[in-house]
Write a protein that holds these residues in place. Structure first.
Motif, PDB file in Angstrom:
ATOM      1  N   UNK A  15     -15.242  11.912  14.005  1.00 24.92           N
ATOM      2  CA  UNK A  15     -13.820  12.050  14.324  1.00 24.92           C
ATOM      3  C   UNK A  15     -13.054  12.588  13.116  1.00 24.92           C
ATOM      4  N   UNK A  16     -13.429  12.082  11.939  1.00 24.21           N
ATOM      5  CA  UNK A  16     -12.759  12.543  10.728  1.00 24.21           C
ATOM      6  C   UNK A  16     -13.028  14.015  10.493  1.00 24.21           C
ATOM      7  N   UNK A  17     -14.276  14.421  10.685  1.00 26.27           N
ATOM      8  CA  UNK A  17     -14.617  15.832  10.489  1.00 26.27           C
ATOM      9  C   UNK A  17     -13.878  16.710  11.496  1.00 26.27           C
ATOM     10  N   UNK A  18     -13.758  16.212  12.726  1.00 27.74           N
ATOM     11  CA  UNK A  18     -13.037  16.980  13.745  1.00 27.74           C
ATOM     12  C   UNK A  18     -11.565  17.129  13.369  1.00 27.74           C
ATOM     13  N   UNK A  19     -10.975  16.039  12.853  1.00 32.47           N
ATOM     14  CA  UNK A  19      -9.578  16.101  12.431  1.00 32.47           C
ATOM     15  C   UNK A  19      -9.397  17.071  11.267  1.00 32.47           C
ATOM     16  N   UNK A  20     -10.353  17.050  10.333  1.00 36.39           N
ATOM     17  CA  UNK A  20     -10.275  17.977   9.198  1.00 36.39           C
ATOM     18  C   UNK A  20     -10.411  19.425   9.656  1.00 36.39           C
ATOM     19  N   UNK A  21     -11.300  19.659  10.621  1.00 39.76           N
ATOM     20  CA  UNK A  21     -11.446  21.019  11.154  1.00 39.76           C
ATOM     21  C   UNK A  21     -10.168  21.467  11.854  1.00 39.76           C
ATOM     22  N   UNK A  22      -9.526  20.532  12.554  1.00 39.88           N
ATOM     23  CA  UNK A  22      -8.261  20.860  13.218  1.00 39.88           C
ATOM     24  C   UNK A  22      -7.186  21.217  12.191  1.00 39.88           C
ATOM     25  N   UNK A  23      -7.135  20.458  11.093  1.00 41.32           N
ATOM     26  CA  UNK A  23      -6.152  20.745  10.046  1.00 41.32           C
ATOM     27  C   UNK A  23      -6.403  22.115   9.421  1.00 41.32           C
ATOM     28  N   UNK A  24      -7.679  22.417   9.190  1.00 42.47           N
ATOM     29  CA  UNK A  24      -8.010  23.732   8.642  1.00 42.47           C
ATOM     30  C   UNK A  24      -7.603  24.831   9.605  1.00 42.47           C
ATOM     31  N   UNK A  25      -7.898  24.633  10.900  1.00 42.51           N
ATOM     32  CA  UNK A  25      -7.522  25.641  11.896  1.00 42.51           C
ATOM     33  C   UNK A  25      -6.028  25.867  11.951  1.00 42.51           C
ATOM     34  N   UNK A  51       0.036  24.943   3.185  1.00 46.18           N
ATOM     35  CA  UNK A  51      -1.095  25.002   4.111  1.00 46.18           C
ATOM     36  C   UNK A  51      -2.375  24.505   3.431  1.00 46.18           C
ATOM     37  N   UNK A  52      -2.486  24.743   2.135  1.00 43.43           N
ATOM     38  CA  UNK A  52      -3.667  24.272   1.409  1.00 43.43           C
ATOM     39  C   UNK A  52      -3.723  22.752   1.408  1.00 43.43           C
ATOM     40  N   UNK A  53      -2.573  22.097   1.220  1.00 41.24           N
ATOM     41  CA  UNK A  53      -2.529  20.633   1.251  1.00 41.24           C
ATOM     42  C   UNK A  53      -2.967  20.128   2.620  1.00 41.24           C
ATOM     43  N   UNK A  54      -2.561  20.823   3.653  1.00 38.19           N
ATOM     44  CA  UNK A  54      -2.948  20.440   5.014  1.00 38.19           C
ATOM     45  C   UNK A  54      -4.433  20.684   5.262  1.00 38.19           C
ATOM     46  N   UNK A  55      -4.966  21.751   4.693  1.00 42.46           N
ATOM     47  CA  UNK A  55      -6.337  22.156   5.005  1.00 42.46           C
ATOM     48  C   UNK A  55      -7.387  21.372   4.238  1.00 42.46           C
ATOM     49  N   UNK A  56      -7.050  20.841   3.063  1.00 41.54           N
ATOM     50  CA  UNK A  56      -8.051  20.249   2.168  1.00 41.54           C
ATOM     51  C   UNK A  56      -7.919  18.737   2.174  1.00 41.54           C
ATOM     52  N   UNK A  57      -8.932  18.023   2.640  1.00 43.04           N
ATOM     53  CA  UNK A  57      -8.867  16.560   2.696  1.00 43.04           C
ATOM     54  C   UNK A  57      -8.677  15.942   1.315  1.00 43.04           C
ATOM     55  N   UNK A  58      -7.813  14.948   1.251  1.00 41.11           N
ATOM     56  CA  UNK A  58      -7.586  14.220   0.007  1.00 41.11           C
ATOM     57  C   UNK A  58      -6.475  14.783  -0.851  1.00 41.11           C
ATOM     58  N   UNK A  59      -5.902  15.920  -0.484  1.00 39.03           N
ATOM     59  CA  UNK A  59      -4.885  16.570  -1.319  1.00 39.03           C
ATOM     60  C   UNK A  59      -3.552  15.838  -1.243  1.00 39.03           C
ATOM     61  N   UNK A  60      -2.925  15.646  -2.395  1.00 43.31           N
ATOM     62  CA  UNK A  60      -1.571  15.093  -2.467  1.00 43.31           C
ATOM     63  C   UNK A  60      -0.529  16.163  -2.790  1.00 43.31           C
ATOM     64  N   UNK A  61      -0.965  17.284  -3.309  1.00 42.22           N
ATOM     65  CA  UNK A  61      -0.045  18.368  -3.640  1.00 42.22           C
ATOM     66  C   UNK A  61      -0.826  19.577  -4.105  1.00 42.22           C
ATOM     67  N   UNK A  62      -0.164  20.721  -4.087  1.00 45.24           N
ATOM     68  CA  UNK A  62      -0.850  21.953  -4.478  1.00 45.24           C
ATOM     69  C   UNK A  62       0.121  22.906  -5.145  1.00 45.24           C
ATOM     70  N   UNK A  63      -0.428  23.749  -5.981  1.00 47.57           N
ATOM     71  CA  UNK A  63       0.338  24.817  -6.621  1.00 47.57           C
ATOM     72  C   UNK A  63      -0.421  26.117  -6.498  1.00 47.57           C
ATOM     73  N   UNK A  64       0.294  27.196  -6.639  1.00 48.58           N
ATOM     74  CA  UNK A  64      -0.340  28.509  -6.524  1.00 48.58           C
ATOM     75  C   UNK A  64       0.209  29.412  -7.612  1.00 48.58           C
ATOM     76  N   UNK A  65      -0.697  30.090  -8.276  1.00 44.90           N
ATOM     77  CA  UNK A  65      -0.319  31.026  -9.337  1.00 44.90           C
ATOM     78  C   UNK A  65      -0.723  32.428  -8.928  1.00 44.90           C
ATOM     79  N   UNK A  66       0.245  33.326  -8.868  1.00 47.05           N
ATOM     80  CA  UNK A  66      -0.015  34.732  -8.588  1.00 47.05           C
ATOM     81  C   UNK A  66      -0.053  35.472  -9.912  1.00 47.05           C
ATOM     82  N   UNK A  67      -1.159  36.122 -10.185  1.00 44.24           N
ATOM     83  CA  UNK A  67      -1.300  36.889 -11.424  1.00 44.24           C
ATOM     84  C   UNK A  67      -0.578  38.215 -11.253  1.00 44.24           C
TER      85      UNK A  67
END
Length: 261
Positions: A15-25, A51-67
């Protein structure tokens, strides 16, 4: 008893894996919409990080750096603590995001405070209560366009599955970021071209005003404006704009002709 509990554990795992797949989708569908949204660059990057926080299990926050070539890198985050972590990272010049972008490889740490790869960074971040990091390079066929940092307060928050889901997400995320950068570059170019065109039109109007007032040819009128620019140590367009504005004020101050009645 143990044998009876195993199917329940397996069911919860499935069930957890299914929920994680749904979040990734859901996150991937969100990315697909960004390509046609025509949003400002920082808004696109911020949404990718969310979207990365939603897609990756265990994430509390995310940042993104554009070079950014020839410009300061663009950095966004989904939460204040991510900004604090990244400020330490970039201030010291060491950390998982820097390693991921430099090497083009996924970087995982479950105990930043004791990670020997970044001793100065890990100690500072651990004092903030952040212990886990997953950093993913955003790679296109041509280059590394940036890196994505995903953080968690818990230790060892990102296992192999989380890293795998992150890598699956990072592929279309890199495309979305690259498209946003191309669109932003096109906007900046259009703004520069429009600015140059506006300046040219102001100069041409000023040349016309000098010709009308002095009865000189176009070349001489342009030379007079250039000499005035050099004498006053200001740009030609500033001289021209002052002349055009003055002419407009004079025109507004003239009494309007009244029709004979």
């Amino acid at each position: 008893m143990a044998s009876e509990e195993q199917p329940d554990e397996a069911l919860r795992s499935a069930e957890q894996r299914e929920a994680e797949d749904d979040d990734l989708g859901a996150s991937l569908r969100g990315l697909s919409v960004l390509s046609s949204a025509r949003l400002p660059l920082t808004e696109v990057l911020t949404r990718v990080a969310r979207y990365a926080v939603q897609a990756i299990p265990g994430a509390d926050g995310a940042g993104l750096t554009l070079i950014e070539q020839h410009r300061s890198d663009t950095i966004v985050q989904t939460a204040d603590f991510v900004g604090e972590v990244d400020a330490i990272q970039y201030g010291l010049g060491e950390g998982p995001c820097i390693t991921a972008a430099r090497d083009g490889l996924t970087v995982v740490s479950g105990s930043l405070g004791g990670d020997p790869r970044w001793p100065r960074f890990g100690g500072g971040v651990a004092r903030l209560g952040v212990h886990s990091a997953l950093s993913l390079p955003l790679v296109t066929p041509d280059e590394v366009v940036g890196a994505m940092n995903v953080y968690a307060y818990a230790k060892h928050a990102f296992d192999e599955r989380a890293a795998g889901l992150g890598e699956m997400f990072a592929v279309p995320a890199a495309v979305a970021v690259q498209n946003a950068r191309v669109l932003e570059d096109a906007r900046r170019l259009a703004e520069r071209l429009q600015h140059a065109l506006d300046e040219r039109m102001v100069i041409e109007r000023a040349v016309g005003i000098v010709m009308s007032r002095s009865g000189v040819e176009e070349g001489e009128a342009r030379s007079r404006l250039t000499r005035l620019s050099q004498h006053e140590h200001v740009k030609l367009v500033q001289v021209a704009r002052s002349l055009v504005d003055e002419a407009a004020r004079r025109a507004r101050s003239r009494p309007h002709d009244r029709p004979l009645g």
